[in-house]
Every structure is written in structure tokens, then in C-alpha cells.
Design a protein around this motif. Sequence first.
Motif, mmCIF file in Angstrom:
data_model
loop_
_atom_site.group_PDB
_atom_site.id
_atom_site.type_symbol
_atom_site.label_atom_id
_atom_site.label_comp_id
_atom_site.label_asym_id
_atom_site.label_seq_id
_atom_site.Cartn_x
_atom_site.Cartn_y
_atom_site.Cartn_z
ATOM 1 N N LYS A 23 0.832 -1.207 0.000
ATOM 2 C CA LYS A 23 0.000 0.000 0.000
ATOM 3 C C LYS A 23 0.863 1.252 0.000
ATOM 4 N N ILE A 40 0.476 3.951 -2.990
ATOM 5 C CA ILE A 40 0.112 5.346 -2.695
ATOM 6 C C ILE A 40 1.223 6.290 -3.141
ATOM 7 N N ILE A 74 -7.463 9.904 0.952
ATOM 8 C CA ILE A 74 -7.549 8.509 0.517
ATOM 9 C C ILE A 74 -8.823 7.899 1.101
ATOM 10 N N VAL A 126 -11.020 4.933 2.347
ATOM 11 C CA VAL A 126 -10.705 3.581 2.813
ATOM 12 C C VAL A 126 -11.954 2.721 2.727
ATOM 13 N N GLN A 143 -8.043 -1.687 6.178
ATOM 14 C CA GLN A 143 -7.270 -0.847 5.258
ATOM 15 C C GLN A 143 -6.885 0.472 5.930
ATOM 16 N N ILE A 185 -2.962 1.755 6.353
ATOM 17 C CA ILE A 185 -2.482 3.020 5.796
ATOM 18 C C ILE A 185 -2.000 3.945 6.904
ATOM 19 N N ASN A 229 -6.036 6.238 -9.452
ATOM 20 C CA ASN A 229 -6.417 4.952 -8.873
ATOM 21 C C ASN A 229 -5.424 3.877 -9.304
ATOM 22 N N ILE A 251 -6.806 1.273 -4.740
ATOM 23 C CA ILE A 251 -6.564 2.448 -3.904
ATOM 24 C C ILE A 251 -6.762 3.704 -4.746
#
Length: 307
Positions: free
Chosen positions: A70, A74, A98, A100, A105, A109, A208, A212
Motif C-alpha cells: 500500500k 500510494i 484517501i 478507505v 485498510q 495506511i 487509482n 486504492i
Amino acid sequence: DKISAYQTLYTCLLTVSKLGAPIAPFFMDKLYRDLTLATQSEKYDSVHLAEFPISVENYVNKMLESKMQKAQTISSLVLSLRKKEMIKVRQPLQRVMIPVLDNNQRLEIEAISDLVKAEVNVKEIELLDDASGILIKQIKPNFKALGPRFGKDINLISKEIQSLSQEQITQLDKTGNLEIVISGNSVILSLEDVEITSQDIEGWLVANSNGITVALDITISPELKQEGIARELVNRIQNIRKDSGFEVTDKIKVYLQKNDILEDAVKANEMYIKSETQTESLTFEDQIENGAEIEFDEIKTQIIITK
């Protein structure tokens, strides 16, 4: 132990591999022999004769792998948006939003947020429990995936997909599948059957990947602009320090030719500049004789650095 030795060896080999031939192979082999001799973990005479260690599934930290995946996704998305807008990484930005999909998740993050902020030079990461009304999702059919499955009914499927509501798109994005009805028949859509994106909103860029979505605030306030100028100045000072042969611990004095924009930025970020560059004093002069020219953004000036 043996695992720690492998980890140390791997880290060292990655470092010396940057040295290039023929220095790197020599150091790689010496590191291998020194470490294995100390740990008695292997009896090979050279790393080039050794076998690769067998992967042990129990040693793999799946949770850590998921977090780092992740972090990578990101960071890549934010950096790609910076590149698209031609905003240099040294220029701080204020915020990334962001959405979620679930609490797991969110926790993952949150665990890597500091790492991401440092990597992409953003001050805040805001996690959204419900992105509806802020980020508007769009969906379109993936004809390559749908064509072989539905053949002559592809137009019916396409029309139904494009008419999905925000709630249905969110459900598909969250769960990975969605049941719809076509001509009285139940059809299960998966993420591979569609492409889900998000609309840009004013002052933000959206991207995207891998489930995510990130929205990057690209508004640069005067304070952020000044901090970006300060970071550019730090880079120039560090380069001159290196080219001048200064030691890392050497304290320096910096003299700059007056420039209103630069002077305001330095005043606002003076402590940061001094701490990053080991600078004892930073002075602006009307004229700098025989200085080095530095130029970035709209700034062009002269600089002299002494010990």
C-alpha cells in the motif's frame, strides 16, 4: 543467527552493488566470506559458488508485505500526479485524501502514513470513511474481459455497467464483485470486468491503482512555496559543500546576494536551512563578488560558502 546473517548480507550486497564493476564483485565476495566465516552458516569458498537460500513461508510477514504494498502504491500514485502537474518533489504539498474501504485498510495506511508523507513530501494524509460527495467514481466496461464471456450480449452488459449507481460502484470496488440482472438473468461482475476511476475535483488531482484511490491537493500556498524554495536552497548548499570538499561535520557561513523572494523564504525557514546544512550564519549582501551562481524556479542569485 542464520536468518540475521542473510539479512545483513543482502543489505550489504545491495549497497556495494552500486559501486559498479570491477569493485562491486570483489566487495560482494569479501562480505559473503567474512559474514559466513563469522556465523559458520555456510562452507562455500565464494558467494559465486553458494546456493540461494530456500524461501521459508513461515518467515514471510504477510501483514508487513500488505502494508508496504500500500505504501508503494500510494507513493507511486502521488508521484505520478506530481509529474503530471510538473510539481517537483522538493515542493511540499499540503494534503492527500484517501478513501478507505474498511477498518483494516485504514489501520494499514495509518501504519505507513509517515513513510508515505516523507517519500512524497506531503504534510497530511486524510483518510475518508465515505468518499461519496467528495470523490465521484466513474465506471466503464472492460471489453477485452467481457467480450469472450457475453458475446452478442456485450452491448446490454455495457449499458447496464454505465448506468450503475455510486453505491453499486462502491460495493463492487469494496467487495470485488457485484450481482446485476440482464434480460432476467443474474450476472456476477468482477473488478476485472470493469475500469473504475474517480473524477478530478477543483484544486485536486485524482488517481487509482490496485484498489486504492488518492486525491492530491495541488494548491500551493505562499507558505508552501517558501518552504519549497528553502528546500531548493538546501540542495544547492549541500552540493557546494560536497564540491568544496567540506567534511560532514564542518560548520559553514553562507553569503547570498539579495533577492527579495529568496530572502523572504529564508526568513520563514531559517532554522530548517541552518540545521540541514550545518550553517552557523546566513547573510544577504547587496553584491557578491566571485560567487557561485545558483538558479531555480524564478530565483537567480550568487552564493559564497566558507568555513
